[in-house]
Design an enzyme around this catalytic site. Structure first.
Site, PDB file in Angstrom:
ATOM      1  N   ASP A 127       0.859  -1.192   0.000  1.00  0.00           N
ATOM      2  CA  ASP A 127       0.000   0.000   0.000  1.00  0.00           C
ATOM      3  C   ASP A 127       0.895   1.242   0.000  1.00  0.00           C
ATOM      4  O   ASP A 127       1.609   1.501   0.976  1.00  0.00           O
ATOM      5  CB  ASP A 127      -0.882  -0.048   1.261  1.00  0.00           C
ATOM      6  CG  ASP A 127      -1.907   1.071   1.307  1.00  0.00           C
ATOM      7  OD1 ASP A 127      -1.673   2.122   0.680  1.00  0.00           O
ATOM      8  OD2 ASP A 127      -2.935   0.894   1.990  1.00  0.00           O
ATOM      9  N   HIS A 128       0.839   1.986  -1.098  1.00  0.00           N
ATOM     10  CA  HIS A 128       1.756   3.114  -1.257  1.00  0.00           C
ATOM     11  C   HIS A 128       1.466   4.257  -0.290  1.00  0.00           C
ATOM     12  O   HIS A 128       2.268   5.172  -0.117  1.00  0.00           O
ATOM     13  CB  HIS A 128       1.696   3.621  -2.707  1.00  0.00           C
ATOM     14  CG  HIS A 128       3.010   4.182  -3.187  1.00  0.00           C
ATOM     15  ND1 HIS A 128       3.961   4.698  -2.338  1.00  0.00           N
ATOM     16  CD2 HIS A 128       3.532   4.295  -4.429  1.00  0.00           C
ATOM     17  CE1 HIS A 128       4.997   5.123  -3.035  1.00  0.00           C
ATOM     18  NE2 HIS A 128       4.773   4.873  -4.306  1.00  0.00           N
ATOM     19  N   ARG A 129       0.314   4.214   0.370  1.00  0.00           N
ATOM     20  CA  ARG A 129       0.042   5.244   1.373  1.00  0.00           C
ATOM     21  C   ARG A 129       0.916   5.026   2.606  1.00  0.00           C
ATOM     22  O   ARG A 129       1.156   5.938   3.380  1.00  0.00           O
ATOM     23  CB  ARG A 129      -1.435   5.199   1.798  1.00  0.00           C
ATOM     24  CG  ARG A 129      -2.383   5.594   0.695  1.00  0.00           C
ATOM     25  CD  ARG A 129      -3.814   5.323   1.098  1.00  0.00           C
ATOM     26  NE  ARG A 129      -4.048   3.903   1.356  1.00  0.00           N
ATOM     27  CZ  ARG A 129      -5.205   3.397   1.749  1.00  0.00           C
ATOM     28  NH1 ARG A 129      -6.235   4.182   1.943  1.00  0.00           N
ATOM     29  NH2 ARG A 129      -5.355   2.096   1.941  1.00  0.00           N
TER      30      ARG A 129
END
Ligand code: CAO
Length: 546
Positions: A518-520
Site C-alpha cells: 500500500d503506497h500510502r
C-alpha cells in the site's frame, strides 16, 4: 489489592441509557480503557470503558438495566494498598469522550424555502468520525430530526438527524468519509412548513441557509429529546465493536438476525451468520456480495462515474450455461473489489535463490518421514516473512485515519484454494512457532478451509498474508492486499535457472516473489529492501539469527 467502584462516566446530556451488552464477567482481567458494557439510547450506542486495570469482582448491572452518569457498573480489584472500597475514579476523559459525545444532534429552525445546508452538529469530543451508513439519497423528502447518516468512532456510533425538513438536493458525504463538527452533510430544499425552532443550545452551527442567513441563525438541541417516533431507517442494532467485527469479516449486518436484547446483534450472531454462509445454510445472499456481483452481472460502474458494464447477449454467439457463483466467491469478491479500488497498490517482483533451503527441506522431510508432517516451502516463507516484518514493521501495520497501528504480533494469513473459492486461514503468533508446528497447523487449516469448516476466528486477525501458487505454477502475479493489512506476498513456482556467479553460470533454484504494498504506508525503496532481505533469509536462514 484494593476494591474500587467503576461507575458510568459523564455521558453528557443522556438522562438514562439501557445496558445492551455486558462485555466482561466476574473473574475477567481488564485493561484500563477496555470496554466493559455497551449502553444505548434511541440514537446512539456507546461502550463504557474501565478507568482502571484490574480483575472484575462483581457486576452491578444486568442486561436491560437503565444507567446514567455515576451509576455503579462493577467492582474491580486493582493493585494497590487501600483495603476498602475506594471511590470510583472517573474514566479518563479521552476514553469517555465518545460516550459523552452523542448528545448533540441538530434541530434547527428550517424556515427557508430555498436551499438549506445541513451540517454535523456539536458531537462533543468526537473527531474524524467515520460515516458508516447513509440513510437517505438525493430526492428523498426528510422530516425534521429524521436520521440522515450514522457515524462511528472506535467506541460509539450515532445517527445524525436532519436539522430541517425538506427534500435532499445534494448529499455532501459518502461512506467512509471522516466528518467533524460543522462539516456540510447535505443541501436541502427547505419547506416553509418546517417545524419551528426548538430551544437553542449555544454550541455548533447546525444550519445555515445562505439566502436567508439572518433568519436561520444557529440552533442546536440535544438529541436526548429526539422523539421516539423518529423512523428507525434500517440500521441494524449492534455495538461499534460488533459493527467493526462484522466489517472485518465482510458480513452484511442488515442480514444478521440479532439474538440480544431488543433484537440486538451480538458477536456470536455475526459468527454464526458467517458459519451459516460458509456451510451454505444461509439462503439469502449478503447484500454487499450482491453489490459486488453487479458489475460482473451486467450493472454497476456508475458509482465510480464509470461507463456501465457491457451487457452482452452471449447466447447470440454460441451455446452458454449460466451458473451462480458460490457464496464465498460473492463475499470475497466484495472485499477484493473494495481493496483493489481503494488501495493505491504497487507490486515489486523479485527472485531469490532457495537452492540450499530446498535441499534442507527435502532432507528434513526424508528424516521425518515417519512423523507424518510434511514441510512445504510455504512454512519457511512464513518464518522468513516474520523476520522481514520484524525488520520492517510498517509492513505489519494498518492505517487508522492519519495514524498507523503497528502490530506487535505476527499473525500470518495464507491464501487457500478451496472448491468454494479463496479463503485465508491465519497462523497466529507465527513468530513463536517452529517450522513443524506451522506446517502441521497449515495442513489442518487448509483442510478445514477445503471442508468449509473454518471458524471466523481462524480467518481473522492476520497482520500480513502470503498467497502461494508455488504448488501450481506460473512466474509472477499481482496479489490484492487483504485490507486492513498493508502488504501481501505472492509466491510462484521455483525453477532451476542459470545464475552468473561472476565467473560462470551456476544452476540455482530460483523462487519468484511478488510483493504488493500500500503506497500510502510504504515507499518503493522500503518494498525493495523488504524483498532483498526476504531473499537473503531464504538464501541462508542463519541470517535470522543476526
Ligand atoms: N515452488 C516449487 N514447488 C512448490 C512451491 C514453490 N514455490 N511451493 C510448493 N511447491 C510444491 C510442494 O513442495 C509440493 O510438492 P510435492 O507434492 O512434490 O511435495 C507441491 O508443490 C504442492 O504443494 P501444496 O500446494 O500442497 O502445499 P503448499 O504448502 O505450498 O500450499 C496451500 C498450501 C493451502 C497454500 C495451497 O494448497 C493452496 O491452496 N495454494 C493456492 C493459493 C491461491 O489460490 N492463491 C491465489 C490467491 S489470489 O487469487
Amino acid at each position: 489489592m484494593a476494591i474500587i467502584e467503576i461507575s458510568v462516566p459523564d455521558i453528557g446530556d443522556f438522562d438514562e441509557v439501557t445496558v445492551i451488552e455486558l462485555m466482561v464477567k466476574p473473574g475477567d482481567a481488564v485493561r484500563a480503557e477496555q470496554s466493559l458494557i455497551t449502553v444505548e439510547s434511541d440514537k446512539a450506542s456507546m461502550e463504557i470503558p474501565s478507568s482502571h486495570a484490574g480483575v472484575v469482582k462483581e457486576l452491578k448491572v444486568g442486561l436491560g438495566a437503565k444507567v446514567k452518569t455515576g451509576s455503579l457498573v462493577l467492582m474491580l480489584e486493582v493493585a494497590g494498598e487501600a483495603p476498602v472500597v475506594a471511590a470510583s475514579a472517573p474514566a479518563a476523559p479521552a476514553a469517555v469522550a465518545p460516550a459523552a459525545a452523542p448528545v448533540a444532534a441538530a434541530a434547527a429552525p428550517a424556515v427557508a424555502s430555498g436551499p438549506v445546508e445541513v451540517r454535523v452538529p456539536d458531537i462533543g469530543d468526537f473527531k474524524d468520525v467515520t460515516v458508516i451508513e447513509i440513510m437517505v439519497k438525493a430526492g428523498d423528502s426528510v422530516k425534521l430530526e429524521q436520521s440522515l447518516i450514522t457515524v462511528e468512532s472506535d467506541k460509539a456510533s450515532m445517527e445524525i438527524p436532519s436539522s430541517a425538513a425538506g427534500v435532499i438536493k445534494e448529499l455532501k458525504v459518502k461512506l467512509g468519509d471522516k466528518v467533524n463538527i460543522g462539516d456540510l452533510l447535505a443541501i436541502l430544499e427547505g419547506t416553509a412548513n418546517a417545524a419551528p425552532a426548538p430551544a437553542a443550545a449555544p454550541a455548533a452551527l447546525a444550519v445555515a441557509a445562505p439566502a436567508q442567513a439572518a433568519a436561520v441563525s444557529s440552533a442546536v438541541t440535544a438529541p436526548a429529546h429526539v422523539p421516539a417516533a423518529t423512523p428507525a431507517l434500517g440500521l441494524p442494532h449492534a455495538s461499534p465493536s460488533v459493527r467493526k467485527f462484522a466489517r472485518e469479516l465482510g458480513v452484511p449486518l442488515n442480514e444478521v438476525k440479532g439474538s440480544g436484547l431488543k433484537g440486538r446483534i451480538t458477536d456470536a450472531d455475526v459468527q454464526s451468520f458467517t458459519r451459516s454462509v460458509m456451510s451454505g445454510a444461509v439462503q439469502t445472499l449478503a447484500s454487499s456480495a450482491q453489490q459486488a456481483a453487479k458489475p460482473a452481472a451486467g450493472g454497476g460502474g456508475s458509482e465510480l462515474g464509470l461507463i456501465p458494464w457491457p451487457k452482452v447477449d452471449f447466447a447470440k454467439f454460441g451455446p452458454i450455461e449460466r451458473k451462480e457463483m458460490s457464496r464465498i466467491k460473492k463475499i470475497s469478491g466484495a472485499n477484493l473489489l473494495r481493496n483493489a479500488i481503494m488501495i493505491p497498490a504497487v507490486t515489486n517482483h523479485d527472485d531469490c535463490d532457495i537452492t540450499y533451503l530446498e535441499a534442507f527441506r527435502v532432507s528434513t522431510n526424508k528424516e521425518n518421514e515417519k512423523s507424518g508432517v510434511k514441510v512445504t516451502m510455504l512454512a519457511f516463507l512464513i518464518k522468513a516473512c516474520v523476520a522481514a516484518l520484524k525488520k520492517y514493521p510498517e509492513f505489519n501495520s494498518s492505517l487508522d485515519g492519519d495514524a498507523l497501528i503497528y502490530k506487535q504480533y505476527f499473525h500470518i494469513g495464507f491464501a487457500a484454494d478451496t472448491p468454494n473459492g479463496l479463503m485465508v486461514p491465519v497462523i497466529k503468533d507465527a513468530d513463536k512457532k517452529g517450522i513443524f508446528q506451522i506446517s502441521t497447523e497449515m495442513g489442518e487449516l487448509a483442510k478445514k478451509a477445503r471442508d468449509g469448516k473454518l471458524s471466523p476466528a481462524e480467518m481473522s486477525g492476520a497482520s500480513f498474508t502470503i498467497s502461494s501458487l508455488g504448488g501450481i505454477g506460473g512466474r509472477y502475479f499481482t496479489p490484492i492486499i487483504n485490507a486492513p493489512e498493508v502488504a501481501i506476498l505472492g509466491v510462484c513456482k521455483s525453477t532451476m535457472e542459470p545464475v552468473w556467479d561472476g565467473k560462470a553460470f551456476q544452476p540455482r533454484l530460483m523462487l519468484p516473489l511478488s510483493l504488493t504494498w500500500d503506497h500510502r504506508v510504504i515507499d518503493g525503496a522500503a518494498a525493495a529492501r523488504f524483498n532483498v532481505y526476504l531473499g537473503q533469509i531464504l538464501g541462508d536462514f542463519r541470517r535470522v539469527l543476526l
